[in-house]
Design a protein around this motif. Structure first.
Motif, mmCIF file in Angstrom:
data_model
loop_
_atom_site.group_PDB
_atom_site.id
_atom_site.type_symbol
_atom_site.label_atom_id
_atom_site.label_comp_id
_atom_site.label_asym_id
_atom_site.label_seq_id
_atom_site.Cartn_x
_atom_site.Cartn_y
_atom_site.Cartn_z
ATOM 1 N N LEU A 177 0.842 -1.196 0.000
ATOM 2 C CA LEU A 177 0.000 0.000 0.000
ATOM 3 C C LEU A 177 0.873 1.241 0.000
ATOM 4 O O LEU A 177 2.043 1.199 0.427
ATOM 5 C CB LEU A 177 -0.931 0.013 1.223
ATOM 6 N N GLU A 178 0.321 2.338 -0.473
ATOM 7 C CA GLU A 178 1.068 3.582 -0.576
ATOM 8 C C GLU A 178 0.312 4.686 0.148
ATOM 9 O O GLU A 178 -0.916 4.772 0.085
ATOM 10 C CB GLU A 178 1.254 3.974 -2.045
ATOM 11 N N ARG A 179 1.058 5.530 0.834
ATOM 12 C CA ARG A 179 0.495 6.706 1.477
ATOM 13 C C ARG A 179 1.467 7.867 1.304
ATOM 14 O O ARG A 179 2.680 7.681 1.321
ATOM 15 C CB ARG A 179 0.257 6.476 2.977
ATOM 16 N N ARG A 180 0.898 9.064 1.146
ATOM 17 C CA ARG A 180 1.726 10.261 1.086
ATOM 18 C C ARG A 180 1.076 11.359 1.912
ATOM 19 O O ARG A 180 -0.097 11.673 1.736
ATOM 20 C CB ARG A 180 1.919 10.747 -0.348
ATOM 21 N N TYR A 181 1.854 11.952 2.834
ATOM 22 C CA TYR A 181 1.364 13.034 3.685
ATOM 23 C C TYR A 181 2.258 14.252 3.491
ATOM 24 O O TYR A 181 3.474 14.188 3.701
ATOM 25 C CB TYR A 181 1.381 12.621 5.159
ATOM 26 N N GLY A 182 1.644 15.349 3.049
ATOM 27 C CA GLY A 182 2.399 16.578 2.836
ATOM 28 C C GLY A 182 2.541 17.380 4.113
ATOM 29 O O GLY A 182 2.143 16.955 5.205
ATOM 30 N N LEU A 183 3.111 18.569 3.971
ATOM 31 C CA LEU A 183 3.266 19.458 5.135
ATOM 32 C C LEU A 183 1.890 19.871 5.653
ATOM 33 O O LEU A 183 1.022 20.289 4.890
ATOM 34 C CB LEU A 183 4.055 20.707 4.743
ATOM 35 N N HIS A 184 1.712 19.766 6.969
ATOM 36 C CA HIS A 184 0.441 20.177 7.549
ATOM 37 C C HIS A 184 0.629 21.371 8.486
ATOM 38 O O HIS A 184 -0.219 21.657 9.328
ATOM 39 C CB HIS A 184 -0.204 19.009 8.313
#
Length: 794
Positions: A556-563
């Motif tokens: 599985l793939e996940r991407r979290y940007g700057l929050h």
């Protein structure tokens, strides 16, 4: 039912952390892997540890441990810190999470740490193995004494020193890690009452470990650990040494015994991907009961490529030939009725024959292998000399000015048999010489160790292994060359290349995806994470994750940007002329492109606070630092990073952080643009000049590109463009690492700003493309002024 919040180290997780933890847990339950890209400050370390510890503590899973792998010391410290945070905030009813940080013998051997008893970092492994072997011989079946008696003897030697008041050359007690051992600083020796000189040195720390071990087949080696692992929490290297030395036992042996009995093991890529390390130390961790965490996973492919490639130095070939000669000499001397200084060689000849009779290796085969090694070394010498005459005429007169170099043994763009293999065939060396070299080397090493009663790392087995792999591996995914590394050896003649160079035969694994994927497949599941994994499809290809998907294991793939607050940062992609060699010319040239970049760098460097400047190479970093020093004059201190040791780099980093704002100029291929914490007010701006694509003229780079063309269809993208953009993103990612951080990020090159045939803008994730506003060089000043007003308003 998952209860991961009980082991989460903070009161409230980010939304991204909730998603990441739960996705990692569910994926691992199905035997799968999570590929996670998370911007700095996402809390990736806590995501990975929480998911892994929850799986280990869940009685419904088969997971027994978390195995953390990272290539950056800074990140290793982060895992240690987060594990300690978890333990500090566990509910009262939960037992501390046990953890262990893996280090090498040089870091934990009490004698080596204090440079006593002839120990040093270069020889610690061989000296340790010799002392261990002697200690086992003294105390094993048929040995003259026991492990307990040896430790008692060593303690009595210390007491004798103390009673006499004679502290010797090293003091009465061995002291390290703020603890005092029960032994003297000199290496003790066992005597059976024989004549002087017959004493046998032994290691008292290892003897104590042997004394603490249960009888073979009657217990677990963990019983020799002199403290309770389950109650301690994280055991760092210094704590391991202190607790072991306090008991008088061997820290490295205790570390090995503890491996399978802690919940979290923290190490580096060597511990899972280096064949030798896995074979002798960490192999038991590589199974379905382990949840693996690969941190800084964008570095997994290049680091593992190096680990699964093979090299053998010219000097090692020489040493291997010498070892074979030493085995042949006593038999020859006996046949010829000769005697040499020291007496008859008949006993040695008997030993050689006895050992060979127990194997399928003959004396004639050793002779043939020695002739082959000598010929290979002569051919290597011939090729190096011919290459230097062709590429650096007059090289003998300027040995100190020679540069690192590569000598390809085939056209890197056209797979085919290498020239060394072709030479061997022409010279009449059969396939058996390549294939059997490893068996011959192993037997020779065993004979020498038996004859000298000393466990040493011999050259012959390593040479044999490389020659065998050289013959066995294909010529598409593997590339063969001679590497020339600048050294200086005063013992070599002054007119030879060996005074200036160390030469190695290198067998490079250009496509390590199979090696990575097959190794990952041994684990029960895991998470591979970094701040820069995109494009994820490229990442899954080069790391073998796509292979695992084909085997039915979910990826599985996940991407979290700057929050963090948008108003705290500015991000620009500046459409300056391409910073390529064709455009900029040499560093000593005055070109319009260099003028553009000089003006931009000076304007950026004048921003308040610390500014990090990343250049494509150390040579370009030197140029940029010179421009800034000249034009900033007394406005700001300019620091220049160079390729150097860790201690020098740490000193430079400390200088950058201390006092008023400075400019630090470095190479994007160095260590200061990845894995370094620039949080808080340590960094207000980071600028990347150009796209840091590696030297495309390098034969190895060309071979990797061609191999990726064959494997994936786009070698330039996989081998050059994607890694370069990741380097740039890592550098600008140093600026914003928490909600309180304020800073500006700049990508200086039109390839980041505009769509064109060689644009790299499309390799930025969609949210980053939206943030990095394209601006022209003349509008850069406006953006910088806006950012300065933001700073002034705080």
């Amino acid at each position: 039912m998952s209860n991961w919040r009980a082991v989460f180290g903070h009161e409230t997780p980010y939304d991204e952390q909730v998603d990441g933890i739960e996705t990692a847990i569910e994926t691992a339950r199905d035997g799968g892997f999570l590929a996670l890209e998370g911007a700095c400050g996402t809390g990736k370390t806590m995501i990975a540890l929480t998911a892994g510890i929850d799986l280990v503590r869940d009685p419904e899973t088969d997971f027994e441990r978390v195995f953390v792998l990272t290539s950056v010391k800074q990140q290793l410290r982060q895992f240690e810190a987060d594990l300690e945070t978890i333990n500090a905030n566990l509910p009262d009813e939960h037992q501390p999470v046990s953890g262990l940080t893996l280090v090498g013998k040089a870091d934990v051997c009490p004698y080596n740490r204090e440079h006593l008893a002839g120990f040093d970092d270069a020889t610690v492994y061989d000296r340790c193995e010799t002392l261990r072997e002697r200690t086992r011989d003294l105390t094993g079946e048929g040995g003259p004494t026991t492990a307990a008696a040896l430790t008692a003897s060593a303690r009595s030697q210390q007491i004798g020193l103390a009673d006499s008041g004679d502290d010797g050359s090293g003091g009465r007690f061995l002291e390290t890690a703020d603890e005092t051992a029960a032994y003297p600083p000199e290496m003790p020796a066992y005597s059976d009452g024989g004549p002087a000189g017959s004493e046998v040195e032994f290691c008292p720390f290892y003897a104590q470990y042997l004394a603490d071990l249960p009888e073979e087949g009657e217990g677990d080696p963990a019983e020799a650990i002199p403290f309770d692992l389950t109650q301690h929490g994280l055991l760092t290297a210094d704590e391991l040494v202190a607790r072991s030395v306090r008991h008088g036992t061997c820290p490295h042996s205790v570390m090995g015994a503890a491996l399978g009995h802690v919940e979290v093991v923290i190490g580096n890529y060597y511990h899972a991907f280096d064949p030798t390390t896995v074979a002798v130390f960490t192999g038991a961790l590589l199974d379905e009961s382990t949840f693996v965490v690969c941190d800084e996973a964008h570095m997994l492919e290049p680091r593992v490529r190096s680990l699964v490639s093979e090299r053998v130095a010219d000097a090692t070939l020489r040493d291997a030939e010498t070892e074979l000669t030493r085995v042949l000499q006593p038999v020859r001397a006996e046949r010829e009725g000769r005697r040499t200084e020291g007496g008859s060689k008949t006993a040695d000849a008997d030993l050689v024959r006895a050992e060979l009779n127990a194997t399928d290796v003959s004396l004639e085969e050793i002779e043939a292998t020695r002739s082959f090694l000598r010929a290979v070394r002569e051919e290597l010498d011939r090729r190096v000399r011919a290459h230097l005459e062709r590429t650096q005429p007059g090289w003998r007169a300027r040995l100190r000015d020679l540069r690192d170099d590569e000598i390809p043994l085939r056209d890197p763009a056209v797979p085919g048999e290498d020239e060394l293999s072709e030479w061997a065939t022409r010279e009449g060396f059969s396939d058996a010489r390549w294939v059997r070299a490893e068996s011959v080397g192993a037997v020779v090493a065993r004979i020498l160790n038996e004859a000298e009663d000393e466990e040493r790392t011999r050259a012959a087995p390593a040479v044999g292994r490389v020659l065998g792999e050289w013959y066995r591996q294909n010529h598409t995914e593997y590339f063969r060359e001679i590497e020339l590394e600048r050294t200086w050896n005063e013992t070599e003649p002054g007119d030879t290349w060996r005074r200036a160079y160390s030469a190695r035969l290198a067998l490079h694994n250009c496509v390590p995806s199979d090696a990575i994927g097959s190794r990952l497949a041994r684990f029960g599941g895991g998470i591979l994470m970094s701040a820069t994994l995109e494009p994820i499809d490229v990442f899954t290809d080069v790391t073998g994750l796509s292979y695992l998907e084909g085997e039915g294991r979910p990826v599985l793939e996940r991407r979290y940007g700057l929050h963090f607050p948008d108003e705290n940062r500015e991000s620009f992609a500046v459409a300056a002329p391409k910073f390529t060699y064709e455009n900029r010319g040499r560093p000593d040239e005055s070109t319009p492109t260099r003028a553009h970049y000089a003006d931009a760098l000076v304007r950026i460097a004048r921003l308040p606070g610390n500014v990090l400047v990343g250049m494509p190479s150390y040579g370009e970093a030197t140029w940029a630092a010179g421009v800034l020093e000249e034009r900033l004059a007394d406005e700001k201190t300019v620091l220049l990073d160079a390729s150097s040791d860790d201690e020098t780099t740490e000193s430079l980093k400390d200088a950058f952080f201390a006092g008023e704002g400075k400019v630090l100029v470095t190479s994007l291929r160095g260590t200061l643009t990845e894995g370094v914490d620039y949080g808080g007010d340590r960094l207000s701006a980071a600028v990347v000049c150009g796209v840091p694509i590696v030297n495309t003229a390098s034969p190895l780079t060309q071979a990797v590109r061609r191999a990726y063309d064959d494997a994936f269809g786009n070698g330039f993208e996989y081998a050059l463009t994607v890694p370069a953009v990741r380097k740039a993103r890592q550098a600008v990612g140093r600026v914003i690492r928490s909600e309180a951080d304020v800073g500006i990020r700049l990508l200086l090159d039109e390839r980041y700003a505009r769509d064109s045939w060689d644009s790299v803008r499309g390799y930025l994730p969609e949210d980053e493309r939206a943030e990095f506003q394209p601006v022209s060089p003349d509008m850069l000043g406006v953006g910088l002024e806006r950012f300065e007003r933001t700073l002034e308003g705080r």
